[in-house]
Design a protein around this motif. Structure first.
Motif, PDB file in Angstrom:
ATOM      1  N   LEU A   5      22.070  11.309   3.860  1.00  0.00           N
ATOM      2  CA  LEU A   5      21.198  11.272   2.696  1.00  0.00           C
ATOM      3  C   LEU A   5      19.773  10.921   3.106  1.00  0.00           C
ATOM      4  N   ALA A   6      18.786  11.349   2.315  1.00  0.00           N
ATOM      5  CA  ALA A   6      17.387  11.064   2.627  1.00  0.00           C
ATOM      6  C   ALA A   6      16.557  11.117   1.357  1.00  0.00           C
ATOM      7  N   PHE A   7      15.655  10.129   1.208  1.00  0.00           N
ATOM      8  CA  PHE A   7      14.722  10.156   0.086  1.00  0.00           C
ATOM      9  C   PHE A   7      13.653  11.219   0.340  1.00  0.00           C
ATOM     10  N   PRO A   8      13.365  12.064  -0.639  1.00  0.00           N
ATOM     11  CA  PRO A   8      12.354  13.112  -0.426  1.00  0.00           C
ATOM     12  C   PRO A   8      10.957  12.530  -0.341  1.00  0.00           C
ATOM     13  N   SER A   9      10.058  13.246   0.285  1.00  0.00           N
ATOM     14  CA  SER A   9       8.666  12.815   0.401  1.00  0.00           C
ATOM     15  C   SER A   9       7.973  12.961  -0.948  1.00  0.00           C
ATOM     16  N   PRO A  10       7.183  11.954  -1.353  1.00  0.00           N
ATOM     17  CA  PRO A  10       6.453  12.078  -2.623  1.00  0.00           C
ATOM     18  C   PRO A  10       5.413  13.175  -2.591  1.00  0.00           C
ATOM     19  N   ALA A  11       5.024  13.622  -1.402  1.00  0.00           N
ATOM     20  CA  ALA A  11       4.034  14.688  -1.294  1.00  0.00           C
ATOM     21  C   ALA A  11       4.548  15.995  -1.877  1.00  0.00           C
ATOM     22  N   ARG A  12       5.876  16.088  -2.040  1.00  0.00           N
ATOM     23  CA  ARG A  12       6.446  17.301  -2.604  1.00  0.00           C
ATOM     24  C   ARG A  12       6.208  17.399  -4.091  1.00  0.00           C
ATOM     25  N   GLY A  13       5.858  16.273  -4.709  1.00  0.00           N
ATOM     26  CA  GLY A  13       5.574  16.275  -6.132  1.00  0.00           C
ATOM     27  C   GLY A  13       6.823  16.417  -6.972  1.00  0.00           C
ATOM     28  N   ARG A  14       6.686  17.135  -8.071  1.00  0.00           N
ATOM     29  CA  ARG A  14       7.754  17.228  -9.071  1.00  0.00           C
ATOM     30  C   ARG A  14       8.708  18.359  -8.709  1.00  0.00           C
ATOM     31  N   THR A  15       9.776  18.046  -8.019  1.00  0.00           N
ATOM     32  CA  THR A  15      10.744  19.043  -7.600  1.00  0.00           C
ATOM     33  C   THR A  15      12.144  18.583  -7.948  1.00  0.00           C
ATOM     34  N   THR A  19       0.847  -1.191   0.000  1.00  0.00           N
ATOM     35  CA  THR A  19       0.000   0.000   0.000  1.00  0.00           C
ATOM     36  C   THR A  19       0.882   1.241   0.000  1.00  0.00           C
ATOM     37  N   LEU A  20       0.271   2.383  -0.277  1.00  0.00           N
ATOM     38  CA  LEU A  20       1.025   3.635  -0.238  1.00  0.00           C
ATOM     39  C   LEU A  20       1.559   3.910   1.170  1.00  0.00           C
ATOM     40  N   LYS A  21       0.798   3.462   2.180  1.00  0.00           N
ATOM     41  CA  LYS A  21       1.282   3.629   3.558  1.00  0.00           C
ATOM     42  C   LYS A  21       2.530   2.792   3.799  1.00  0.00           C
ATOM     43  N   GLN A  22       2.552   1.582   3.234  1.00  0.00           N
ATOM     44  CA  GLN A  22       3.734   0.740   3.377  1.00  0.00           C
ATOM     45  C   GLN A  22       4.934   1.340   2.658  1.00  0.00           C
ATOM     46  N   LEU A  23       4.706   1.896   1.465  1.00  0.00           N
ATOM     47  CA  LEU A  23       5.797   2.533   0.738  1.00  0.00           C
ATOM     48  C   LEU A  23       6.341   3.736   1.508  1.00  0.00           C
ATOM     49  N   GLU A  24       5.448   4.493   2.127  1.00  0.00           N
ATOM     50  CA  GLU A  24       5.897   5.643   2.913  1.00  0.00           C
ATOM     51  C   GLU A  24       6.649   5.183   4.155  1.00  0.00           C
ATOM     52  N   ALA A  25       6.192   4.091   4.775  1.00  0.00           N
ATOM     53  CA  ALA A  25       6.902   3.558   5.944  1.00  0.00           C
ATOM     54  C   ALA A  25       8.300   3.084   5.556  1.00  0.00           C
ATOM     55  N   GLN A  26       8.426   2.489   4.361  1.00  0.00           N
ATOM     56  CA  GLN A  26       9.743   2.056   3.891  1.00  0.00           C
ATOM     57  C   GLN A  26      10.656   3.256   3.644  1.00  0.00           C
ATOM     58  N   LEU A  46       2.494  -1.671  -9.386  1.00  0.00           N
ATOM     59  CA  LEU A  46       3.547  -2.235 -10.230  1.00  0.00           C
ATOM     60  C   LEU A  46       4.486  -3.149  -9.460  1.00  0.00           C
ATOM     61  N   CYS A  47       4.340  -3.199  -8.151  1.00  0.00           N
ATOM     62  CA  CYS A  47       5.254  -3.960  -7.300  1.00  0.00           C
ATOM     63  C   CYS A  47       4.756  -5.393  -7.103  1.00  0.00           C
ATOM     64  N   LEU A  48       5.683  -6.351  -7.182  1.00  0.00           N
ATOM     65  CA  LEU A  48       5.326  -7.750  -6.986  1.00  0.00           C
ATOM     66  C   LEU A  48       5.186  -8.117  -5.525  1.00  0.00           C
ATOM     67  N   ASP A  49       5.927  -7.423  -4.666  1.00  0.00           N
ATOM     68  CA  ASP A  49       5.933  -7.762  -3.248  1.00  0.00           C
ATOM     69  C   ASP A  49       6.222  -6.503  -2.442  1.00  0.00           C
ATOM     70  N   PRO A  50       5.997  -6.559  -1.130  1.00  0.00           N
ATOM     71  CA  PRO A  50       6.267  -5.396  -0.273  1.00  0.00           C
ATOM     72  C   PRO A  50       7.696  -5.380   0.266  1.00  0.00           C
ATOM     73  N   GLY A  51       8.641  -5.961  -0.475  1.00  0.00           N
ATOM     74  CA  GLY A  51      10.021  -6.019  -0.017  1.00  0.00           C
ATOM     75  C   GLY A  51      10.659  -4.653   0.102  1.00  0.00           C
ATOM     76  N   PRO A  52      11.783  -4.568   0.817  1.00  0.00           N
ATOM     77  CA  PRO A  52      12.456  -3.283   1.028  1.00  0.00           C
ATOM     78  C   PRO A  52      13.010  -2.721  -0.271  1.00  0.00           C
ATOM     79  N   LEU A  55      18.331   9.006  -7.138  1.00  0.00           N
ATOM     80  CA  LEU A  55      17.448   7.884  -6.820  1.00  0.00           C
ATOM     81  C   LEU A  55      16.067   8.411  -6.434  1.00  0.00           C
ATOM     82  N   TRP A  56      15.037   7.739  -6.963  1.00  0.00           N
ATOM     83  CA  TRP A  56      13.654   8.096  -6.654  1.00  0.00           C
ATOM     84  C   TRP A  56      12.891   6.819  -6.318  1.00  0.00           C
ATOM     85  N   LEU A  57      12.180   6.824  -5.216  1.00  0.00           N
ATOM     86  CA  LEU A  57      11.387   5.654  -4.828  1.00  0.00           C
ATOM     87  C   LEU A  57      10.192   5.499  -5.765  1.00  0.00           C
TER      88      LEU A  57
END
Length: 468
Positions: free
Chosen positions: A338-348, A313-320, A403-409, A395-397
């Motif tokens: 380093l840190a992956f940006p939040s998808p809520a920021r959109g196209r930045t 789920t999107l919640k699981q992706l955000e938790a990852q 599209l994901c086969l499993d909830p793996g890391p 890198l972008w999550l």
């Protein structure tokens, strides 16, 4: 005018056709027996692969240059221009409030000049097969209360439930907004049984505003052994069912072509060849979880409700994402966190903490402007850890959970675009050839459509933890 009527045209060997009514969008359709507050019955969802649009902004990896941090090229999980109405990156197909299906009824042999008069009744659904300048066959259809149909195509007319435009695999130059689309205005139709198990079947071609389908004199068409008619559309509708379902054990299947009547054939020599392939009698047009549908310009993924329950789920992706950032990965040279940006920021544009990767070795760094090897190419950089030279991208999550086969890391990234997902998801898509052009196939990132490069098409990411 009518020389022959064949009431047996609706026999089991002939596929049923469905035409969408005017009950509104697929997403908004409600269950026939649903009470207020109850959810409607969902047949499944269609997801567009690589939903960057033609003429959109290209990634540096696709353009062949990396000059510095900049805006990401596509909306990872929605169209670049945003999801609007029937034109979107994914669409749920739900049971309509009233059945709108039709099924084969009678077949007529008529004189070709009289076809337009025969098809003048917009309330009569039909398929016209032009055999010669003087001879045509028209198959009429009658209402079917047991099925719903949803039409897909490039046309924005009301009879199209899902408007699909060309995606640009690899972001090839010269494919701007003026490029001619190869997707048919009425590309295909999906019919769903209104009763359990809600089987979904796909057929080539769709009905136009006059409730007709025309297969001209040059279209591939033929008479079947039982005296019925069948045919193929100009650029064809291809389908691939994954072996083992869409799960951790999935493997790519074999691409087939679907006819106007829903029969399965091997591929033609080229996409628009007039000679059909061989009939594959032991396969059907029933869609399964993970089935791919190629419309010669865009590829769709079919997900069943049961399959989506197994997807992250999107919640699981955000938790990852938060878990990955909580590990405080560091740039091994600059020693910055380093840190992956939040998808809520959109196209930045990538920020100062954005992870970057050398796609040949997988070493993750922060952005830096040194190590260029322009004598090897405009985007070539030398990894300071292992000295391998290759593309260096942010890198972008991956944000399209379907599209994901499993909830793996998120441990692997596609090369050269840098979209991140689980190992099994990355390896599956890297091994899946997607149709391109008239007869070519190429693996592509499912999130942005970039053609994959390198030996495996994806890499394992190597992060350095904090020194403390």
């Amino acid at each position: 005018m009518v020389l022959e009527g064949n009431p047996e045209v609706g026999s089991p060997r002939t596929s049923d056709l469905r035409h969408p009514g005017h009950k509104g969008s697929c997403v908004l359709s409600s269950g026939e027996d649903a009470q207020p507050g109850q959810e409607s019955i969902k047949y499944g969802e269609l997801i567009v692969l690589g939903c960057c649009e033609k003429g959109g902004e290209e990634t540096e990896a696709q353009r062949g240059e990396v000059t510095g941090p900049r805006a990401h090229s596509c909306y990872n999980g929605c169209l670049a221009s945003g999801d609007k109405g029937r034109r979107r990156s994914r669409l749920a197909l739900s049971r309509r409030s009233h059945a709108n299906g039709v099924k084969p009824d009678v077949m007529h042999h008529i004189s070709t000049p009289l076809v337009s008069k025969a098809l003048s009744n917009r309330g009569q659904h039909s398929i016209s097969y032009t055999l010669s300048r003087s001879h045509s066959v028209i198959v009429e259809y009658t209402h079917d209360s047991d099925t719903d149909m949803f039409q897909i195509g490039r046309s924005t007319e009301n009879m199209i439930d899902f408007v699909v435009t060309d995606t640009s695999p690899g972001g090839g130059a010269g494919e701007g907004p003026s490029a001619q689309s190869t997707i048919s205005r009425y590309a295909c139709r999906i019919l769903c049984d209104r009763r359990p198990p809600y089987t979904a079947r796909i057929y080539a071609a769709g009905f136009d505003a006059s409730s007709n389908i025309f297969l001209g004199e040059r279209a591939a068409k033929w008479r079947t052994p039982d005296g019925l008619m069948d045919g193929l559309t100009t650029n064809g509708v291809l389908v691939m069912h994954p072996a083992g379902g869409f799960s951790e054990d999935s493997a790519p299947g074999v691409w087939r072509e679907i006819s106007v009547c829903g029969n399965v054939y091997t591929l033609r020599d080229s996409r628009s060849a007039q000679q059909r392939g061989k009939l594959v009698e032991n396969e059907s047009n029933v869609l399964r979880d993970g089935s791919l549908i190629d419309l010669c310009g865009a590829t769709l993924l079919w997900r069943t409700p049961a399959g989506l329950l197994r997807a992250p789920t999107l919640k699981q992706l955000e938790a990852q994402r938060q878990e990955a950032n909580a590990a405080r990965p560091q740039c091994p040279v600059g020693l910055s966190t380093l840190a992956f940006p939040s998808p809520a920021r959109g196209r930045t544009a990538p920020d100062k903490q954005q992870p970057w990767v050398y796609v040949r070795c997988g070493h993750v760094h922060g952005y830096h402007g040194w190590g260029c090897r322009r004598e090897r190419g405009p985007q070539e950089r030398e990894c300071p850890l292992c000295r391998l030279v290759g593309p260096y991208v942010p890198l972008w999550l991956g944000q399209e959970a379907g599209l994901c086969l499993d909830p793996g890391p998120p441990s692997h990234a596609f090369a050269p675009c840098g979209h991140v997902c689980s190992e099994k998801t990355a390896r599956y898509w890297a091994q899946t050839p997607l149709p391109h052009g008239t007869h070519a196939f190429h693996a592509a990132c499912p999130f942005c459509g970039a053609w994959l490069t390198g030996e495996h098409g994806c890499i394992r990411l190597i992060f350095q933890g904090p020194l403390d």
